[in-house]
Motif scaffolding. Structure first.
Motif, PDB file in Angstrom:
ATOM      1  N   MET A 173     -14.929  -1.876   8.179  1.00 15.68           N
ATOM      2  CA  MET A 173     -13.653  -1.630   7.517  1.00 15.68           C
ATOM      3  C   MET A 173     -13.871  -1.663   6.012  1.00 15.68           C
ATOM      4  O   MET A 173     -14.824  -2.255   5.523  1.00 15.68           O
ATOM      5  N   SER A 174     -12.983  -1.033   5.264  1.00 12.55           N
ATOM      6  CA  SER A 174     -13.035  -1.107   3.805  1.00 12.55           C
ATOM      7  C   SER A 174     -11.957  -2.089   3.339  1.00 12.55           C
ATOM      8  O   SER A 174     -10.952  -2.281   4.008  1.00 12.55           O
ATOM      9  N   TYR A 175     -12.192  -2.704   2.188  1.00 15.52           N
ATOM     10  CA  TYR A 175     -11.262  -3.686   1.655  1.00 15.52           C
ATOM     11  C   TYR A 175     -11.120  -3.449   0.160  1.00 15.52           C
ATOM     12  O   TYR A 175     -12.103  -3.490  -0.576  1.00 15.52           O
ATOM     13  N   ASP A 176      -9.921  -3.151  -0.292  1.00 11.68           N
ATOM     14  CA  ASP A 176      -9.649  -2.906  -1.702  1.00 11.68           C
ATOM     15  C   ASP A 176      -8.382  -3.673  -2.071  1.00 11.68           C
ATOM     16  O   ASP A 176      -7.290  -3.110  -2.116  1.00 11.68           O
ATOM     17  N   PRO A 177      -8.520  -4.999  -2.317  1.00 12.12           N
ATOM     18  CA  PRO A 177      -7.342  -5.851  -2.471  1.00 12.12           C
ATOM     19  C   PRO A 177      -6.415  -5.478  -3.619  1.00 12.12           C
ATOM     20  O   PRO A 177      -5.230  -5.706  -3.537  1.00 12.12           O
ATOM     21  N   ALA A 178      -6.918  -4.909  -4.680  1.00  6.49           N
ATOM     22  CA  ALA A 178      -6.060  -4.577  -5.815  1.00  6.49           C
ATOM     23  C   ALA A 178      -5.779  -3.078  -5.906  1.00  6.49           C
ATOM     24  O   ALA A 178      -5.228  -2.610  -6.892  1.00  6.49           O
ATOM     25  N   PHE A 179      -6.163  -2.340  -4.866  1.00  6.86           N
ATOM     26  CA  PHE A 179      -5.919  -0.895  -4.833  1.00  6.86           C
ATOM     27  C   PHE A 179      -6.534  -0.227  -6.072  1.00  6.86           C
ATOM     28  O   PHE A 179      -5.976   0.686  -6.660  1.00  6.86           O
ATOM     29  N   LEU A 180      -7.717  -0.722  -6.487  1.00  5.98           N
ATOM     30  CA  LEU A 180      -8.361  -0.236  -7.703  1.00  5.98           C
ATOM     31  C   LEU A 180      -9.234   0.994  -7.478  1.00  5.98           C
ATOM     32  O   LEU A 180      -9.495   1.742  -8.409  1.00  5.98           O
ATOM     33  N   ASN A 181      -9.709   1.184  -6.257  1.00  6.54           N
ATOM     34  CA  ASN A 181     -10.612   2.303  -6.000  1.00  6.54           C
ATOM     35  C   ASN A 181     -10.222   3.008  -4.704  1.00  6.54           C
ATOM     36  O   ASN A 181     -11.064   3.350  -3.886  1.00  6.54           O
ATOM     37  N   THR A 182      -8.926   3.207  -4.530  1.00  4.52           N
ATOM     38  CA  THR A 182      -8.407   3.842  -3.328  1.00  4.52           C
ATOM     39  C   THR A 182      -7.460   4.965  -3.724  1.00  4.52           C
ATOM     40  O   THR A 182      -6.550   4.756  -4.514  1.00  4.52           O
ATOM     41  N   ALA A 183      -7.685   6.126  -3.155  1.00  4.31           N
ATOM     42  CA  ALA A 183      -6.775   7.249  -3.383  1.00  4.31           C
ATOM     43  C   ALA A 183      -5.639   7.148  -2.373  1.00  4.31           C
ATOM     44  O   ALA A 183      -5.874   6.992  -1.181  1.00  4.31           O
ATOM     45  N   SER A 184      -4.410   7.211  -2.845  1.00  2.00           N
ATOM     46  CA  SER A 184      -3.277   7.056  -1.939  1.00  2.00           C
ATOM     47  C   SER A 184      -2.862   8.367  -1.292  1.00  2.00           C
ATOM     48  O   SER A 184      -2.285   8.372  -0.221  1.00  2.00           O
ATOM     49  N   CYS A 185      -3.115   9.478  -1.956  1.00  2.35           N
ATOM     50  CA  CYS A 185      -2.736  10.761  -1.371  1.00  2.35           C
ATOM     51  C   CYS A 185      -3.462  11.896  -2.085  1.00  2.35           C
ATOM     52  O   CYS A 185      -4.060  11.710  -3.133  1.00  2.35           O
ATOM     53  N   ARG A 186      -3.362  13.045  -1.480  1.00  2.00           N
ATOM     54  CA  ARG A 186      -3.902  14.266  -2.068  1.00  2.00           C
ATOM     55  C   ARG A 186      -2.839  15.334  -1.900  1.00  2.00           C
ATOM     56  O   ARG A 186      -2.313  15.516  -0.809  1.00  2.00           O
ATOM     57  N   SER A 187      -2.501  16.018  -2.966  1.00  4.69           N
ATOM     58  CA  SER A 187      -1.456  17.025  -2.905  1.00  4.69           C
ATOM     59  C   SER A 187      -1.953  18.343  -3.465  1.00  4.69           C
ATOM     60  O   SER A 187      -2.618  18.370  -4.503  1.00  4.69           O
ATOM     61  N   ALA A 188      -1.625  19.405  -2.792  1.00  2.00           N
ATOM     62  CA  ALA A 188      -1.997  20.732  -3.255  1.00  2.00           C
ATOM     63  C   ALA A 188      -0.872  21.385  -4.056  1.00  2.00           C
ATOM     64  O   ALA A 188      -1.052  22.451  -4.621  1.00  2.00           O
ATOM     65  N   ILE A 189       0.303  20.725  -4.119  1.00  3.50           N
ATOM     66  CA  ILE A 189       1.432  21.344  -4.800  1.00  3.50           C
ATOM     67  C   ILE A 189       1.890  20.587  -6.031  1.00  3.50           C
ATOM     68  O   ILE A 189       2.704  21.068  -6.792  1.00  3.50           O
ATOM     69  N   THR A 190       1.422  19.367  -6.234  1.00  2.71           N
ATOM     70  CA  THR A 190       1.829  18.599  -7.410  1.00  2.71           C
ATOM     71  C   THR A 190       0.617  18.013  -8.100  1.00  2.71           C
ATOM     72  O   THR A 190      -0.453  17.905  -7.539  1.00  2.71           O
ATOM     73  N   TRP A 191       0.833  17.627  -9.356  1.00  8.89           N
ATOM     74  CA  TRP A 191      -0.215  16.971 -10.120  1.00  8.89           C
ATOM     75  C   TRP A 191       0.408  15.744 -10.751  1.00  8.89           C
ATOM     76  O   TRP A 191       1.427  15.822 -11.429  1.00  8.89           O
ATOM     77  N   ILE A 192      -0.185  14.599 -10.503  1.00  2.97           N
ATOM     78  CA  ILE A 192       0.326  13.347 -11.042  1.00  2.97           C
ATOM     79  C   ILE A 192      -0.550  12.931 -12.203  1.00  2.97           C
ATOM     80  O   ILE A 192      -1.759  12.770 -12.059  1.00  2.97           O
ATOM     81  N   ASP A 193       0.052  12.796 -13.369  1.00  2.08           N
ATOM     82  CA  ASP A 193      -0.687  12.375 -14.560  1.00  2.08           C
ATOM     83  C   ASP A 193      -0.597  10.861 -14.651  1.00  2.08           C
ATOM     84  O   ASP A 193       0.370  10.312 -15.168  1.00  2.08           O
ATOM     85  N   GLY A 194      -1.626  10.173 -14.112  1.00  3.22           N
ATOM     86  CA  GLY A 194      -1.609   8.720 -14.056  1.00  3.22           C
ATOM     87  C   GLY A 194      -1.506   8.057 -15.408  1.00  3.22           C
ATOM     88  O   GLY A 194      -0.912   6.998 -15.551  1.00  3.22           O
ATOM     89  N   ASP A 195      -2.076   8.674 -16.459  1.00  3.40           N
ATOM     90  CA  ASP A 195      -2.010   8.078 -17.785  1.00  3.40           C
ATOM     91  C   ASP A 195      -0.591   8.084 -18.359  1.00  3.40           C
ATOM     92  O   ASP A 195      -0.246   7.233 -19.167  1.00  3.40           O
ATOM     93  N   LYS A 196       0.206   9.045 -17.943  1.00  5.92           N
ATOM     94  CA  LYS A 196       1.581   9.136 -18.450  1.00  5.92           C
ATOM     95  C   LYS A 196       2.601   8.558 -17.477  1.00  5.92           C
ATOM     96  O   LYS A 196       3.779   8.615 -17.737  1.00  5.92           O
ATOM     97  N   GLY A 197       2.121   8.059 -16.343  1.00  7.02           N
ATOM     98  CA  GLY A 197       3.033   7.442 -15.363  1.00  7.02           C
ATOM     99  C   GLY A 197       3.740   8.467 -14.565  1.00  7.02           C
ATOM    100  O   GLY A 197       4.745   8.321 -13.980  1.00  7.02           O
TER     101      GLY A 197
END
Length: 85
Positions: A61-85
């Motif tokens: 199993m994988s363990y990423d307690p702080a969700f620091l290195n886990t991708a939550s989703c992949r979208s082909a229709i939107t782009w999320i700019d993490g730096d701008k929230g």
């Protein structure tokens, strides 16, 4: 005292130009090597389930307690700019 280890990429002909994006993982417990497909720079955590000590083992199993290195989703229709929230 910790020592720093440099790992050089495998440049043997068997690993160059074959068109596959895979991560080779060797389980030191069993000596078994697994090839996990890399898609968009990531592996699916569920692929780790094939890494087992025995047939009745659930798998790794994988363990990423702080969700620091886990991708939550992949979208082909939107782009999320993490730096701008």
């Amino acid at each position: 005292m910790a020592t720093e280890q440099t790992i050089k990429p495998d440049t043997s002909p068997d690993h160059l130009g074959d068109g596959r994006d895979v991560l080779s993982v060797t389980d030191q417990r069993t000596g078994q090597t697994y090839e996990l497909p890399i898609t968009d720079g990531a592996i699916r955590a569920a692929e780790l389930r094939q890494v087992k000590v025995s047939e009745d083992d659930f798998g790794l199993m994988s363990y990423d307690p702080a969700f620091l290195n886990t991708a939550s989703c992949r979208s082909a229709i939107t782009w999320i700019d993490g730096d701008k929230g």
